[in-house]
Design an enzyme around this catalytic site. Structure first.
Site, short mmCIF file in Angstrom:
data_model
loop_
_atom_site.label_atom_id
_atom_site.label_comp_id
_atom_site.label_asym_id
_atom_site.label_seq_id
_atom_site.Cartn_x
_atom_site.Cartn_y
_atom_site.Cartn_z
N ASP A 1 0.67 -1.04 0.19
CA ASP A 1 0.05 0.04 0.21
C ASP A 1 0.90 1.39 0.11
O ASP A 1 0.18 2.36 -0.36
CB ASP A 1 -0.83 0.10 1.11
CG ASP A 1 -2.09 -0.59 1.28
OD1 ASP A 1 -2.53 -1.05 0.05
OD2 ASP A 1 -2.44 -1.05 2.28
C1 BGC Z 1 -2.78 -3.84 4.37
C2 BGC Z 1 -2.55 -4.74 3.34
C3 BGC Z 1 -1.22 -4.39 2.56
C4 BGC Z 1 -0.02 -4.37 3.64
C5 BGC Z 1 1.28 -3.80 2.98
C6 BGC Z 1 -1.58 -3.92 5.39
O1 BGC Z 1 -2.00 -2.89 6.24
O2 BGC Z 1 -3.84 -4.47 5.12
O3 BGC Z 1 -3.59 -4.53 2.41
O4 BGC Z 1 -0.97 -5.10 1.55
O5 BGC Z 1 -0.37 -3.45 4.74
O6 BGC Z 1 1.30 -2.58 2.54
#
Ligand code: BGC
Length: 803
Positions: A483
């Protein structure tokens, strides 16, 4: 150092002291009513949706942390204490908290009085039931004043913490016998109420929190408790609560048991009232009657135990590794259930007021859950697919209560669509239920737009294929799985969310990670197509996967590892050409799992991974960490080095590397990595790791951090599902496939043999894995070619894998 121990026979983690580094919590409930409960009785309850239907109040970022929750006070002579240590915080003569599967027990003892408080949410029931057993172990009669209570939340947890100009005027309760009813807003548009009750006559009550507490006091020392009284307060606005008082006499040796029940009920619109604004309490009466006796409570505990016996019997392992067995047989599967239920909504780190059910998160959670209750997985897949848009892209999350996509959390994450392919294929392999592919499923929940689920998968594949960039790699959009790798955001506004800010839309930034996903899940989709007679489509998608593989090898291979991405200016990310962020974990995991470049590239990528990213707790997300903010990289460079996506051990994608090791058949490396962050293996480092030793956390601070080894964000992480996939399908090698059960272990040398039980499509497979010269797979004594046991109707199938 440890703060407790595992009791595998009881399937419990027993905490032996209240001063754990952080609240260590457990989850109660499975269907509608859920509770979070910490090892000192803190936490909160909600119905289905932690934001919109919050039942009890929780104070975020409070000091001291984790105050409130279950409010029990035992007044014995001059001493006031709590069975869970809090809220009274009187030092106890003995204290234990036993977190079990769907229940928690607190055992406290003080001055010859023993208290045992068992808290659970019984199955098929929208109530938390708290059984308090008090035993007088002294030689004198005891005259006790006992309080049990909760503080109500005014339903919408965000509004409850913000809109005081309204909230301090709307609180309303009713009292009937030993029950307090919470009915704020029931007079108008709400059709639901909550209640708190005890199965004995009460000596008094309070329903106005502040009257009970008195001025300048908190939950540690309420005025009412100090005076051993109740004020009979009736909440009218302000902060409604339910605080019940019992007068209890206990002869020496005598035990008395009370059932406190916290419930939630809904009424049909035309049957809300029995008189002007008086709740129709029929439902509550029925619910309370169903848990009015100890026998009923014990039966519910038995039912819960049987439920978990049956769920966990679907996959078990017996090996020489006690900690491995403990993780596989109990705690990892339990956490998979919790992440399936909660996605990333409600924990002590996820506030329950922000994120609901994540699209990619829930799809991945399914991978570790689908063998437990396939029917629930089926419904979840359809719910998730219903928030997809017609072009194959999707909302990033939805609220569980409404099941509608939530635009506030953002969209445009270009990996999202492919996760739907991943989980649907996993579901069909597990169950053989191809009919799910025909289920009419809408786009964006709009009636009239329904198409068969298969069409959703097709659009997912189509979206990736039609959104590629200058190198023929998939465009990243706002971000992919990571993200925080925001290559199109260029945010300069303080506080602006990287997840929702306006995108620059370069049309150039590409993701090697999505390419790896596409190769892996594209092939799985093609296999699925073939099974349903779509030969041409299977061929086309396979060809696309081959092209994608070629694009990765041409532009995504850096020489010694896979690159991560290309930025909006077509510059590589995760390359030796970069000063920082030279190598990232994600593409090493996915490209190797996808078989890109074969075992040769795979091994080289993994050598670099361990060499550059490895630490004592696993594999860090990237190296070297970013030391300053770069607008062309986004949130990832906003974190201090070593934290979160900027180079911590982001546990979620460590199992990808474990699986990658299994792909290249390196069982020793796979198991070594597995043990570096599997909670049971690091229990003795609890003072460093700090979060619960019985569940995975999202992140463990990396070498560059000041607090190397410290974990955060326990419970709600894709780590649970992926770790279970890694250990069960990779290391132990038991993989459901379209045509049977594959048995292909990749064990470390230290495990000479093991026994596995796997329930798969109605057959119980009893599998023995052992070392031997005559390698191969034997089914009911006869050799079979390859490593897949063909499907059978037999109730039991004996399998031997000689490795
Ligand atoms: C999110 C995921 C994401 C991950 C890496 C998590 O907090 O829920 O959807 O893939 O972070 O960024």
């Amino acid at each position: 150092m440890q703060y407790g121990y595992f009791d595998d026979k009881a399937r419990e983690y027993v905490i032996t002291r209240p001063d754990t580094p952080l609240p260590w919590i457990n989850y109660l409930g499975n269907e509608g009513f859920f509770s979070l409960i910490s090892h000192t009785g803190g936490g909160y309850s909600f119905y289905k949706d932690a934001k919109l239907r919050r039942i009890t109040r929780f104070r975020y970022n409070n000091v001291p942390a984790d105050e409130g929750g279950r409010l029990f006070y035992l007044c014995d002579g001059d001493t006031v204490w709590s069975p869970a240590f809090r809220p009274a915080m009187t030092p106890l003569d003995s204290y234990r908290c036993r977190h079990g599967l769907g229940y928690t027990v607190f055992e406290g003892k003080k001055n010859g009085l023993r208290a045992s408080l068992t808290v659970t949410v019984p199955m098929h029931c929208d109530m938390e039931v708290q059984k308090l057993a008090l035993t007088n172990e002294s030689s004198e009669e005891k005259t006790l004043t006992v309080y049990g209570g909760v503080e109500w939340c005014l339903w919408n947890a965000v509004d409850d913490q913000t809109n005081f100009q309204r909230n301090w005027n709307i609180g309303e309760v009713e009292i009937e016998g030993s029950t307090v009813y919470h009915k704020t807003e029931y007079r108008e548009r709400r059709d639901h109420y909550a209640f708190y009750s005890v199965n004995a006559p009460i000596a008094g009550f309070d329903t106005d929190r502040d009257a009970f507490l008195g001025q300048f006091r908190g939950w540690k020392e309420p005025l009412a408790v100090e005076q051993r009284t109740s004020f009979g307060s009736i909440a009218s606005g302000w902060a409604p609560a339910a605080l019940l008082r019992l007068a209890v006499k206990l002869a020496p040796g005598e035990t008395r048991t009370f059932l406190f029940r916290l419930g939630y009920a809904e009424n049909p619109e035309d049957r809300k009232f029995t008189a002007l604004n008086v709740i129709n309490k029929e439902k509550a009466h029925r619910m309370l009657a169903s848990f009015g006796t100890e026998e009923q409570f014990d039966a519910a505990m038995e039912e819960l135990r049987a439920y978990w016996d049956s769920l966990l019997s679907r996959f078990t392992v017996q090996s020489s590794e006690e900690k491995l067995d403990r993780m596989v047989n109990i705690w990892n599967q339990y956490q998979c259930m919790v992440t399936f239920n909660m996605s990333r909504s409600a924990s002590y780190y996820e506030s329950g007021t922000g994120r609901g059910m994540g699209f990619r998160d829930s799809c991945q959670d399914l991978l570790g859950f689908v063998h437990l209750i396939p029917e629930r997985a089926r419904q979840r897949i359809l719910d998730i697919a219903s928030i997809q848009f017609a072009d194959g892209s999707t909302y990033h999350q939805y609220q569980p209560l409404t099941r509608r996509g939530n635009a506030d959390i953002g969209s445009g994450f270009n990996d999202d669509p492919l996760w739907l392919v991943a989980c649907t294929c996993a579901y069909v392999r597990e169950t053989g239920d191809f009919t799910i592919l025909d289920e009419p499923t809408p786009f964006n929940n709009e009636a009239g737009t329904e198409v068969p689920l298969l069409e959703h998968l097709r659009r997912s594949i189509g979206f990736t294929v039609s959104h590629t960039g200058p190198h023929g790699l998939p465009l990243i959009g706002r971000a992919d799985w990571n993200d925080c790798l925001n290559l199109n955001c260029f945010s300069h506004e303080p506080g602006e969310s990287f997840q929702t800010c306006s995108n620059f839309e370069s049309g150039k930034a590409e993701s090697v990670f999505i390419a790896g996903m596409f190769v892996k899940y594209g092939k799985e989709y093609a296999d699925l197509c073939e099974r349903i007679g779509l030969r041409n489509e299977a061929d086309t998608v396979r060809e696309r996967a081959v092209n994608m593989e070629a694009a990765v090898l041409a532009h995504g291979w850096d020489g010694e590892w896979f690159r991560r991405a290309y930025d909006a200016f077509e510059r590589p990310v995760g390359s030796n050409l970069n000063e920082e962020g030279k190598i990232f974990i994600e593409p090493q995991g996915f490209c190797v799992m996808a078989g890109i470049g074969g075992a040769e590239y795979g091994r080289r990528a993994l050598v670099s991974t361990e060499k550059l990213l490895g630490n004592g707790f696993g594999i860090e997300l990237l190296w070297p960490c970013y030391t300053e903010y770069h607008d062309y990289l986004g949130e990832i460079s906003s974190y201090p080095p070593g934290y979160k996506e900027n180079g911590s051990v982001f546990c979620h994608n460590n199992p990808w590397i474990t699986l990658a090791y299994c792909t290249v058949k390196d069982g020793n490396a796979a198991f070594d990595l597995y043990t570096r962050n599997a909670p049971a293996y690091i229990e003795d480092k609890s003072e460093i790791h700090r979060t619960e030793p019985y569940c995975y956390s999202q992140t463990i601070a990396g070498r560059s951090a000041r607090t190397y080894g410290e974990a955060k964000n326990s419970w709600l992480t894709g780590t649970a599902a992926w770790s279970f996939v890694a250990v069960s399908q990779g290391i132990l090698g038991i993989r459901p496939s379209f045509d049977g059960l594959t048995v292909d272990p990749c064990l470390p040398d230290s495990i000479r043999e093991c026994r596995i039980t796997r329930l798969f499509r109605g057959t119980r497979y009893e599998i023995t894995v052992r070392r031997g010269a005559e390698k191969g797979l034997f089914v009911n004594g006869a050799p079979v070619p390859g490593c897949t046991v063909p499907l059978t109707d037999a109730p039991v199938c004996m399998v031997q894998a000689v490795i």
